[in-house]
Design a protein around this motif. Sequence first.
Motif, mmCIF file in Angstrom:
data_model
loop_
_atom_site.group_PDB
_atom_site.id
_atom_site.type_symbol
_atom_site.label_atom_id
_atom_site.label_comp_id
_atom_site.label_asym_id
_atom_site.label_seq_id
_atom_site.Cartn_x
_atom_site.Cartn_y
_atom_site.Cartn_z
ATOM 1 N N VAL A 212 -2.821 26.394 111.498
ATOM 2 C CA VAL A 212 -3.149 25.044 112.150
ATOM 3 C C VAL A 212 -1.888 24.479 112.815
ATOM 4 N N ALA A 213 -1.039 24.378 112.050
ATOM 5 C CA ALA A 213 0.427 23.586 112.411
ATOM 6 C C ALA A 213 0.800 24.454 113.469
ATOM 7 N N GLY A 214 0.615 25.778 113.828
ATOM 8 C CA GLY A 214 1.296 26.721 114.808
ATOM 9 C C GLY A 214 0.446 26.491 116.018
ATOM 10 N N LEU A 215 -0.966 26.384 115.907
ATOM 11 C CA LEU A 215 -1.743 25.932 117.152
ATOM 12 C C LEU A 215 -1.531 24.619 117.577
ATOM 13 N N ALA A 216 -1.306 23.673 116.577
ATOM 14 C CA ALA A 216 -1.084 22.147 117.059
ATOM 15 C C ALA A 216 0.115 22.175 117.797
ATOM 16 N N SER A 217 1.268 22.830 117.124
ATOM 17 C CA SER A 217 2.353 22.999 118.269
ATOM 18 C C SER A 217 2.317 23.484 119.481
ATOM 19 N N VAL A 218 1.317 24.465 119.762
ATOM 20 C CA VAL A 218 1.434 25.034 120.926
ATOM 21 C C VAL A 218 0.476 24.167 121.776
ATOM 22 N N ILE A 219 -0.672 23.710 121.411
ATOM 23 C CA ILE A 219 -1.550 22.868 122.093
ATOM 24 C C ILE A 219 -0.812 21.374 122.376
ATOM 25 N N ILE A 220 -0.127 20.727 121.531
ATOM 26 C CA ILE A 220 0.557 19.635 121.497
ATOM 27 C C ILE A 220 1.378 19.659 122.856
ATOM 28 N N GLY A 221 2.567 20.962 122.620
ATOM 29 C CA GLY A 221 3.464 21.078 123.678
ATOM 30 C C GLY A 221 2.803 21.259 125.048
ATOM 31 N N GLN A 222 1.959 22.101 125.219
ATOM 32 C CA GLN A 222 1.424 22.229 126.596
ATOM 33 C C GLN A 222 0.430 21.110 126.914
ATOM 34 N N ALA A 223 0.412 20.307 126.150
ATOM 35 C CA ALA A 223 -0.421 18.964 126.611
ATOM 36 C C ALA A 223 0.661 18.403 127.119
ATOM 37 N N LEU A 224 1.858 17.966 126.579
ATOM 38 C CA LEU A 224 2.903 17.179 127.079
ATOM 39 C C LEU A 224 3.639 17.732 128.327
ATOM 40 N N LEU A 225 3.803 19.026 128.034
ATOM 41 C CA LEU A 225 4.509 19.740 129.483
ATOM 42 C C LEU A 225 3.715 20.969 129.959
ATOM 43 N N PRO A 226 2.654 20.576 130.631
ATOM 44 C CA PRO A 226 1.794 21.694 131.271
ATOM 45 C C PRO A 226 2.497 22.428 132.291
ATOM 46 N N SER A 227 2.804 23.744 132.201
ATOM 47 C CA SER A 227 3.269 24.550 133.055
ATOM 48 C C SER A 227 3.198 26.166 132.880
ATOM 49 N N ARG A 228 2.602 26.868 133.935
ATOM 50 C CA ARG A 228 2.415 28.310 133.886
ATOM 51 C C ARG A 228 3.621 29.142 133.720
ATOM 52 N N ARG A 229 4.793 28.475 134.043
ATOM 53 C CA ARG A 229 6.038 29.397 133.930
ATOM 54 C C ARG A 229 6.467 29.599 132.463
ATOM 55 N N PHE A 230 6.709 30.778 132.187
ATOM 56 C CA PHE A 230 7.108 30.832 130.654
ATOM 57 C C PHE A 230 8.289 30.086 130.142
ATOM 58 N N ILE A 231 9.270 29.797 131.160
ATOM 59 C CA ILE A 231 10.476 29.340 130.564
ATOM 60 C C ILE A 231 10.270 27.743 130.194
#
Length: 303
Positions: A212-231
């Motif tokens: 859950v913590a891992g998913l939260a980190s991924v989802i929160i991060g991509q909500a704050l910084l949405p981008s398709r570029r891997f970097i």
Amino acid sequence: MLSALDLGLIYGLMALGVYITFRVLDFPDLTVDGSFTTGAAVTASAIIAGQSPWLATALGAVAGAAAGLVTGLLHTKGSINPLLAGILTQIALYSINLRIMGKANLPLLRTDTMLSGLRDAQLLATWTSAALFAAVAIAFMLALDWFLNTDLGLALQATGDNQRMIRAQGVSTDATKILGLALSNALVALAGGLIAQYQGFADIGMGIGLIVAGLASVIIGQALLPSRRFIFATLAVLIGSVVYRIVIQLALQAGFDPNDTKLISAVLVVAALLLPRLAVFRRLRARRREALLARAQTGEARA
């Protein structure tokens, strides 16, 4: 607060592992809860046995990779559902971790670890330790970005996007899935080994609910910084991990019981999932698309 920053950066390695399976490979891997503890158990046991902390940490990562390998084989060669394959490995790892440690908790406070120098100098939970952990996390992030842009990494991405297409190109999706799961759980176990050394102990229950913590980190991060570029996507994962730990720390300081951390995690994930759907964020994304389109048209006109 600096301790939360330290933990967020270390757990960022675990979040990068979760990102590989859930975002790149499109594989719901629940092995994480077990492989994190496996990394901590192997690392702590090896250090107590007199091994070099660096070698012990590497052995922990290899053990995590082996756990991911088992999940991959159960799914690809055993034709077992991905969720069930991860659950089966996770359950088996609980007993295996107990066997490795010999008991439910292994203290490391009187042994030399990779972080003994920082602990002796009282530099843990300071800007010095934060800078060091940030450098390590960014190094692994850049290495992952490089790997995902190699031929093998592109095959891994294609497996998550369209398995039929990549199989038509002669690529074995079974092999790429196994590789992705092994790499993911190696990062997770590496984080487990570092956390054990940071906290000064390895515990049999330290990985429970970690997915859950891992998913939260991924989802929160991509909500704050949405981008398709891997970097930027991988950077967002690290940012999400730090934000997650800081929010948890603030919630505990506000008076929440430590037993409420799982509930707080669930609420954070729900909030991160719903945030991009709010009208104000939809308008911002629409304006951003319009601006990008206008720039593209301007560039074409100049050409």
